[in-house]
Design an enzyme around this catalytic site. Structure first.
Site, PDB file in Angstrom:
ATOM      1  N   ARG A  16       0.824  -1.324   0.015  1.00  0.00           N
ATOM      2  CA  ARG A  16      -0.287   0.229   0.047  1.00  0.00           C
ATOM      3  C   ARG A  16       0.795   1.157  -0.105  1.00  0.00           C
ATOM      4  NH1 ARG A  16      -3.689  -3.038   4.099  1.00  0.00           N
ATOM      5  NH2 ARG A  16      -5.212  -3.906   2.658  1.00  0.00           N
ATOM      6  N   ARG A 157       1.556   0.413 -11.894  1.00  0.00           N
ATOM      7  CA  ARG A 157       0.319   0.643 -10.772  1.00  0.00           C
ATOM      8  C   ARG A 157      -0.625  -0.533 -10.769  1.00  0.00           C
ATOM      9  NH1 ARG A 157      -4.232   0.258  -8.167  1.00  0.00           N
ATOM     10  NH2 ARG A 157      -4.349   1.934  -6.408  1.00  0.00           N
ATOM     11  N   LYS A 168      -2.789 -11.655  -0.627  1.00  0.00           N
ATOM     12  CA  LYS A 168      -3.968 -12.048  -0.026  1.00  0.00           C
ATOM     13  C   LYS A 168      -4.305 -13.450  -0.141  1.00  0.00           C
ATOM     14  CE  LYS A 168      -6.313  -7.678  -0.705  1.00  0.00           C
ATOM     15  NZ  LYS A 168      -7.631  -6.878  -1.567  1.00  0.00           N
ATOM     16  N   ASN A 194     -11.882  -4.239  -0.905  1.00  0.00           N
ATOM     17  CA  ASN A 194     -11.863  -3.341   0.400  1.00  0.00           C
ATOM     18  C   ASN A 194     -12.426  -2.012   0.179  1.00  0.00           C
ATOM     19  OD1 ASN A 194     -11.351  -1.835   2.749  1.00  0.00           O
ATOM     20  ND2 ASN A 194      -9.549  -3.391   3.314  1.00  0.00           N
ATOM     21  N   GLU A 198     -10.425   1.508  -0.797  1.00  0.00           N
ATOM     22  CA  GLU A 198     -10.508   2.448  -2.042  1.00  0.00           C
ATOM     23  C   GLU A 198     -11.243   3.760  -1.786  1.00  0.00           C
ATOM     24  OE1 GLU A 198     -13.316   0.100  -4.672  1.00  0.00           O
ATOM     25  OE2 GLU A 198     -11.927  -1.806  -4.284  1.00  0.00           O
ATOM     26  N   THR A 242      -7.187  -2.824 -11.973  1.00  0.00           N
ATOM     27  CA  THR A 242      -6.279  -3.603 -10.956  1.00  0.00           C
ATOM     28  C   THR A 242      -7.034  -4.770 -10.592  1.00  0.00           C
ATOM     29  OG1 THR A 242      -5.160  -1.336 -10.352  1.00  0.00           O
ATOM     30  CG2 THR A 242      -5.247  -3.176  -8.715  1.00  0.00           C
ATOM     31  N   GLU A 246      -6.073  -8.643 -10.572  1.00  0.00           N
ATOM     32  CA  GLU A 246      -6.063  -9.565  -9.485  1.00  0.00           C
ATOM     33  C   GLU A 246      -7.039 -10.870  -9.609  1.00  0.00           C
ATOM     34  OE1 GLU A 246      -6.574  -7.515  -5.421  1.00  0.00           O
ATOM     35  OE2 GLU A 246      -6.477  -5.866  -6.397  1.00  0.00           O
TER      36      GLU A 246
END
Length: 258
Positions: A16, A157, A168, A194, A198, A242, A246
């Site tokens: 993060r 990014r 995770k 989450n 965000e 993103t 994932e």
């Protein structure tokens, strides 16, 4: 981010923090691009005004291919956080290899969203960040150079989602193994989302755009980038892409694993 240290790379707090630093980089690259017009000719395939030998594609693609060939020879794409736009064109590095430990799953390199990122950037982002809609042939080189810096920053990014997903996954192997085996895409999306994080990202971007987006020496207060547009870019494109990375990464996570 030390990619030779798996524990550091897969620490969500470190990830993060790295994503926060990327925000600044992306904002300033957007500001640089905002000085120029949209220049659609840069993105037009086989532009009749340009002589690119036997290259079939846009001026942006021509420059990006040549730059990636050079960067690949100085080891850029051996780093696990870098994803080429033209993986079939890159060459072997002339520099000695760095022995990176295997942090991501064996199919990580197969997850490449750069074609989508490039198209979204051209179609959706450039009109938001350019100072006006016009085709300025005198600035094609500057525009394409700025575009490449923006694209590479966005790519890094967005593809950092692989590290988020791996962290995770390792934090709850049983849950994610079950979701992956059942191909439960909605379950995966719910698990990786989450909303509070965000929302903090969007709030932080608003603040940064307020501060960075105005030249303090300009008495007229002319904006180089607006909070509204920056938040829109992240909310509608960067964050969803993103998540796509994932999800695809996790769906491939168990492939080729002994």
């Amino acid at each position: 981010m030390d990619f030779t240290n798996p524990a550091s790379v897969l620490d969500l707090n470190n990830i993060r923090a790295e994503l926060v630093k990327m925000e600044d980089s992306i904002i300033f690259k957007f500001i640089e691009r905002s000085h120029f017009a949209t220049c659609p000719g840069v993105y037009t395939p086989n532009n009749a005004h340009l002589h690119l030998d036997d290259f079939h594609g846009s001026f942006l693609d021509w420059l990006l291919v040549h730059l990636e060939i050079t960067q690949s020879q100085i080891r850029r794409y051996t780093s696990p956080d870098q994803t080429p736009f033209f993986p079939d064109k890159i060459k072997e590095s002339i520099l000695p290899a760095i022995d990176y430990p295997q942090v991501l799953g064996p199919q990580a390199s197969a997850v490449n969203y750069n074609d989508t990122i490039k198209q979204v950037y051209i179609d959706k982002m450039v009109p938001l960040i350019s100072k006006l809609e016009d085709d300025d042939e005198n600035n094609y080189g500057s525009v394409a150079s700025c575009d490449i810096e923006c694209l590479q920053a966005l790519s890094r990014r967005i593809h950092f989602g692989k590290f988020v997903a791996e962290a995770k996954f390792r934090n709850d192997v049983e849950l994610y193994t079950d979701l992956i085996k059942r191909r439960d895409i909605q379950g995966i999306v719910t698990s990786i989302t989450n909303s509070a994080v965000e929302e903090k990202i969007l709030q932080r971007l608003t603040t940064k755009a307020e501060v960075y987006g105005v030249d303090p020496t300009n008495k007229e207060g002319e904006r180089r980038i607006t909070p509204e547009y920056l938040v829109k870019i992240y909310k509608e494109y960067v964050i969803p892409l993103t998540k796509d990375v994932e999800v695809e990464y996790l769906l491939k996570r168990l492939e080729d694993v002994e």
